[in-house]
Motif scaffolding. Structure first.
Motif, short mmCIF file in Angstrom:
data_model
loop_
_atom_site.label_atom_id
_atom_site.label_comp_id
_atom_site.label_asym_id
_atom_site.label_seq_id
_atom_site.Cartn_x
_atom_site.Cartn_y
_atom_site.Cartn_z
N UNK A 3 1.08 -1.40 -0.41
CA UNK A 3 -0.51 0.13 0.11
C UNK A 3 0.93 1.69 0.12
N UNK A 4 1.90 1.01 0.56
CA UNK A 4 2.68 2.32 0.85
C UNK A 4 3.61 2.93 -0.72
N UNK A 5 4.02 1.56 -1.04
CA UNK A 5 4.57 1.97 -2.74
C UNK A 5 2.82 2.90 -3.56
N UNK A 6 2.52 1.94 -3.52
CA UNK A 6 1.35 2.45 -4.37
C UNK A 6 0.53 4.17 -3.61
N UNK A 7 1.24 4.36 -2.62
CA UNK A 7 0.10 5.24 -2.04
C UNK A 7 1.69 6.24 -3.07
N UNK A 8 3.46 5.55 -2.83
CA UNK A 8 4.02 6.73 -2.97
C UNK A 8 4.60 7.60 -4.88
N UNK A 9 3.63 5.97 -5.48
CA UNK A 9 3.10 6.88 -6.80
C UNK A 9 2.23 7.20 -6.67
N UNK A 59 19.98 6.03 -6.95
CA UNK A 59 18.20 7.57 -6.36
C UNK A 59 16.79 6.56 -7.28
N UNK A 60 15.60 6.49 -6.55
CA UNK A 60 14.95 5.60 -6.42
C UNK A 60 13.78 5.71 -7.86
N UNK A 61 13.89 6.84 -8.65
CA UNK A 61 13.72 6.95 -9.20
C UNK A 61 14.33 5.94 -10.47
N UNK A 62 15.13 6.22 -11.18
CA UNK A 62 16.85 5.04 -11.25
C UNK A 62 15.85 3.98 -10.69
N UNK A 63 15.87 3.38 -10.53
CA UNK A 63 15.86 2.15 -10.05
C UNK A 63 14.73 1.96 -10.30
N UNK A 64 13.52 2.29 -10.32
CA UNK A 64 12.23 2.18 -10.59
C UNK A 64 11.94 2.35 -11.76
N UNK A 65 11.68 1.51 -12.92
CA UNK A 65 10.71 2.96 -14.18
C UNK A 65 9.59 3.03 -13.46
N UNK A 66 8.78 2.59 -13.05
CA UNK A 66 7.03 2.57 -12.32
C UNK A 66 7.38 4.57 -12.22
N UNK A 67 8.12 5.48 -11.65
CA UNK A 67 8.33 6.27 -11.82
C UNK A 67 8.49 7.23 -12.46
#
Length: 205
Positions: A3-9, A59-67
């Motif tokens: 849930x926290x990951x979804x809220x972050x997105x 950095x978070x958005x480099x690691x995860x393309x969903x951002x």
């Protein structure tokens, strides 16, 4: 997905909407790259600065393309919705910015605490996460950053961050602590907009 990951997105998308609306408010209707770039910097500017300072790599958005995906979705929503339901852009810009700072003050604070920094440094990292993207946004569109205006803004983030730290020290449930603290930031900021709350002046000018 947690849930926290979804809220972050969702929070990232909200900040992207805020940045794109700010660009549209400056009549950048035909500059899709400019709108997207401002939306991107608004969404990741604060979190990127926080991660660099704390040495959190990658950095978070480099690691995860969903951002990147949700940022582009946010920009698309802002462009599509500017005529249909956003109406005058000033109010929705303030609304989405207010939602963003409420969520990201606490997210930034939580991430700093997870890296075992002290409470005061974590509060500063929370404020940086929430506010620095907006500073970049306003600077790029040639506005005075909201953080420097007379209305209560950064103070709302500080109050919510301190409330979260207090709840943590009192062993309040983390989920409830997040909701109360983020909601308090949003509520204080919305009231400041609605009722014109300002901080006391320093000096006579």
């Amino acid at each position: 997905m947690s849930n926290w990951y979804l809220i972050d997105l969702v929070g990232t998308s909200i900040f992207a909407i805020s940045g794109a609306l700010s660009a549209l408010n400056k009549k950048m209707y035909h500059d899709l790259f400019g709108i997207s770039f401002i939306g991107f910097l608004t969404a990741v500017g604060g979190g990127t600065t926080r991660d660099i300072i704390m040495g959190a790599h990658p950095i978070f958005w480099i690691r995860d393309p969903n951002y990147i995906i949700v940022i582009m979705l946010g920009v698309g929503i802002a462009i599509a919705g500017r005529r249909w339901w956003f109406g005058q852009l000033r109010r929705p810009l303030l609304f989405f910015d207010t939602l963003g700072i409420g969520i990201y003050t606490i997210f930034g604070l939580q991430k700093a605490l997870s890296l075992e920094v002290n409470n005061w440094a974590a509060v500063l990292m929370g404020l940086m996460t929430a506010l620095f993207g907006g500073v970049l946004r306003d600077t790029l569109v040639n506005d005075i950053p909201l953080i420097f205006e007379k209305h209560v803004y950064a103070t709302a983030c500080l109050a919510g961050a301190l409330l979260y730290v207090l709840g943590k020290e009192l062993a309040l449930d983390p989920n409830l602590n997040f909701l109360i603290s983020a909601a308090s930031i949003t509520l204080i900021r919305l009231c400041a907009i609605r009722y014109g709350w300002t901080l006391p002046r320093i000096g006579n000018q």
